[in-house]
Design a protein around this motif. Structure first.
Motif, PDB file in Angstrom:
ATOM      1  N   VAL A  56       0.879  -1.180   0.000  1.00  0.00           N
ATOM      2  CA  VAL A  56       0.000   0.000   0.000  1.00  0.00           C
ATOM      3  C   VAL A  56       0.913   1.225   0.000  1.00  0.00           C
ATOM      4  O   VAL A  56       1.773   1.355   0.873  1.00  0.00           O
ATOM      5  CB  VAL A  56      -0.917   0.033   1.239  1.00  0.00           C
ATOM      6  CG1 VAL A  56      -1.682   1.344   1.321  1.00  0.00           C
ATOM      7  CG2 VAL A  56      -1.875  -1.149   1.235  1.00  0.00           C
ATOM      8  N   PRO A  57       0.776   2.136  -0.963  1.00  0.00           N
ATOM      9  CA  PRO A  57       1.629   3.328  -0.966  1.00  0.00           C
ATOM     10  C   PRO A  57       1.518   4.088   0.357  1.00  0.00           C
ATOM     11  O   PRO A  57       0.426   4.385   0.814  1.00  0.00           O
ATOM     12  CB  PRO A  57       1.075   4.165  -2.133  1.00  0.00           C
ATOM     13  CG  PRO A  57       0.424   3.155  -3.034  1.00  0.00           C
ATOM     14  CD  PRO A  57      -0.145   2.118  -2.098  1.00  0.00           C
ATOM     15  N   GLY A  58       2.645   4.333   1.006  1.00  0.00           N
ATOM     16  CA  GLY A  58       2.647   5.015   2.296  1.00  0.00           C
ATOM     17  C   GLY A  58       2.394   4.103   3.482  1.00  0.00           C
ATOM     18  O   GLY A  58       2.516   4.528   4.617  1.00  0.00           O
ATOM     19  N   GLY A  59       2.004   2.867   3.235  1.00  0.00           N
ATOM     20  CA  GLY A  59       1.800   1.900   4.307  1.00  0.00           C
ATOM     21  C   GLY A  59       0.348   1.595   4.612  1.00  0.00           C
ATOM     22  O   GLY A  59      -0.522   2.452   4.469  1.00  0.00           O
ATOM     23  N   SER A  60       0.099   0.377   5.057  1.00  0.00           N
ATOM     24  CA  SER A  60      -1.254  -0.056   5.411  1.00  0.00           C
ATOM     25  C   SER A  60      -1.585   0.250   6.869  1.00  0.00           C
ATOM     26  O   SER A  60      -2.695  -0.012   7.318  1.00  0.00           O
ATOM     27  CB  SER A  60      -1.433  -1.547   5.130  1.00  0.00           C
ATOM     28  OG  SER A  60      -0.482  -2.303   5.853  1.00  0.00           O
ATOM     29  N   VAL A  61      -0.616   0.798   7.613  1.00  0.00           N
ATOM     30  CA  VAL A  61      -0.826   1.196   9.002  1.00  0.00           C
ATOM     31  C   VAL A  61      -0.449   2.673   9.127  1.00  0.00           C
ATOM     32  O   VAL A  61       0.616   3.089   8.669  1.00  0.00           O
ATOM     33  CB  VAL A  61       0.015   0.348   9.974  1.00  0.00           C
ATOM     34  CG1 VAL A  61      -0.186   0.810  11.413  1.00  0.00           C
ATOM     35  CG2 VAL A  61      -0.323  -1.134   9.834  1.00  0.00           C
ATOM     36  N   GLN A  62      -1.345   3.449   9.725  1.00  0.00           N
ATOM     37  CA  GLN A  62      -1.118   4.878   9.952  1.00  0.00           C
ATOM     38  C   GLN A  62      -1.438   5.189  11.415  1.00  0.00           C
ATOM     39  O   GLN A  62      -2.227   4.474  12.041  1.00  0.00           O
ATOM     40  CB  GLN A  62      -2.021   5.721   9.045  1.00  0.00           C
ATOM     41  CG  GLN A  62      -1.839   5.478   7.563  1.00  0.00           C
ATOM     42  CD  GLN A  62      -0.501   5.968   7.070  1.00  0.00           C
ATOM     43  OE1 GLN A  62      -0.046   7.039   7.439  1.00  0.00           O
ATOM     44  NE2 GLN A  62       0.140   5.167   6.228  1.00  0.00           N
ATOM     45  N   TYR A  63      -0.837   6.247  11.932  1.00  0.00           N
ATOM     46  CA  TYR A  63      -1.068   6.658  13.319  1.00  0.00           C
ATOM     47  C   TYR A  63      -1.480   8.122  13.365  1.00  0.00           C
ATOM     48  O   TYR A  63      -1.086   8.913  12.515  1.00  0.00           O
ATOM     49  CB  TYR A  63       0.200   6.485  14.151  1.00  0.00           C
ATOM     50  CG  TYR A  63       0.612   5.050  14.321  1.00  0.00           C
ATOM     51  CD1 TYR A  63       0.126   4.285  15.380  1.00  0.00           C
ATOM     52  CD2 TYR A  63       1.483   4.445  13.416  1.00  0.00           C
ATOM     53  CE1 TYR A  63       0.500   2.956  15.523  1.00  0.00           C
ATOM     54  CE2 TYR A  63       1.858   3.124  13.561  1.00  0.00           C
ATOM     55  CZ  TYR A  63       1.363   2.385  14.621  1.00  0.00           C
ATOM     56  OH  TYR A  63       1.730   1.076  14.762  1.00  0.00           O
ATOM     57  N   ALA A  64      -2.251   8.457  14.391  1.00  0.00           N
ATOM     58  CA  ALA A  64      -2.651   9.849  14.625  1.00  0.00           C
ATOM     59  C   ALA A  64      -2.784  10.065  16.124  1.00  0.00           C
ATOM     60  O   ALA A  64      -3.174   9.156  16.862  1.00  0.00           O
ATOM     61  CB  ALA A  64      -3.979  10.150  13.940  1.00  0.00           C
TER      62      ALA A  64
END
Length: 157
Positions: A56-64
């Motif tokens: 997944v471009p940018g990663g399949s895991v994101q944080y906020a």
């Protein structure tokens, strides 16, 4: 991206109105038009087939960061069934959405969301079928007394 953020905020504003204490799934557009849509990822034939895709471009895991928490957004995919989104360490008032694009033009035409229930800190969506040239992406939206905010999103996959 500004147009996308505005659309996310508009959808969130419609969905996140004062309501009963129990959270409920949300969907709009042509969501439900494809196989497995309307089902949770635990459905027979799909359960156990999902994974966090590494491409997944940018990663399949994101944080906020939200209200002193590090909220985690995950985008899961199955070659058999499609995709779903999950949030963890999220307070009530946060919702995970999966936007689905039917024709690959990166403009969504179907969306499914799930908010965090009282007493727990996670939520996951029903399946969005992003197979056969369709795309999907996950987005985390949280609200407070000042409004709704799109805090994290994966790219289209």
């Amino acid at each position: 991206m500004t147009v996308f953020a505005a659309l996310v905020t508009a959808v969130a504003a419609l969905w996140i109105q004062p309501s009963a204490a129990q959270a409920a799934p949300y969907s709009s557009g042509n969501y439900g038009a494809f196989a497995y849509e309307g089902s949770y990822p635990t459905i027979g034939g799909c359960s156990g087939t999902f994974f966090l895709p590494s491409d997944v471009p940018g990663g399949s895991v994101q944080y906020a960061s939200w209200q002193g928490r590090q909220v985690k957004l995950e985008f899961y995919y199955s070659h058999r069934c499609g995709a779903y989104g999950r949030v963890s360490n999220a307070p009530q008032g946060c919702t995970v959405y999966v936007y689905r694009d039917s024709n690959g033009d990166r403009n969504y035409d179907g969306v499914v969301g799930e908010s965090v229930d009282p007493g727990i800190d996670f939520a996951y969506t029903k399946i969005a079928n992003n197979l056969n040239g369709r795309l999907a992406k996950a987005t985390l939206v949280c609200r407070d007394v000042h409004g709704s905010w799109a805090l994290a999103a994966t790219d289209w996959y």
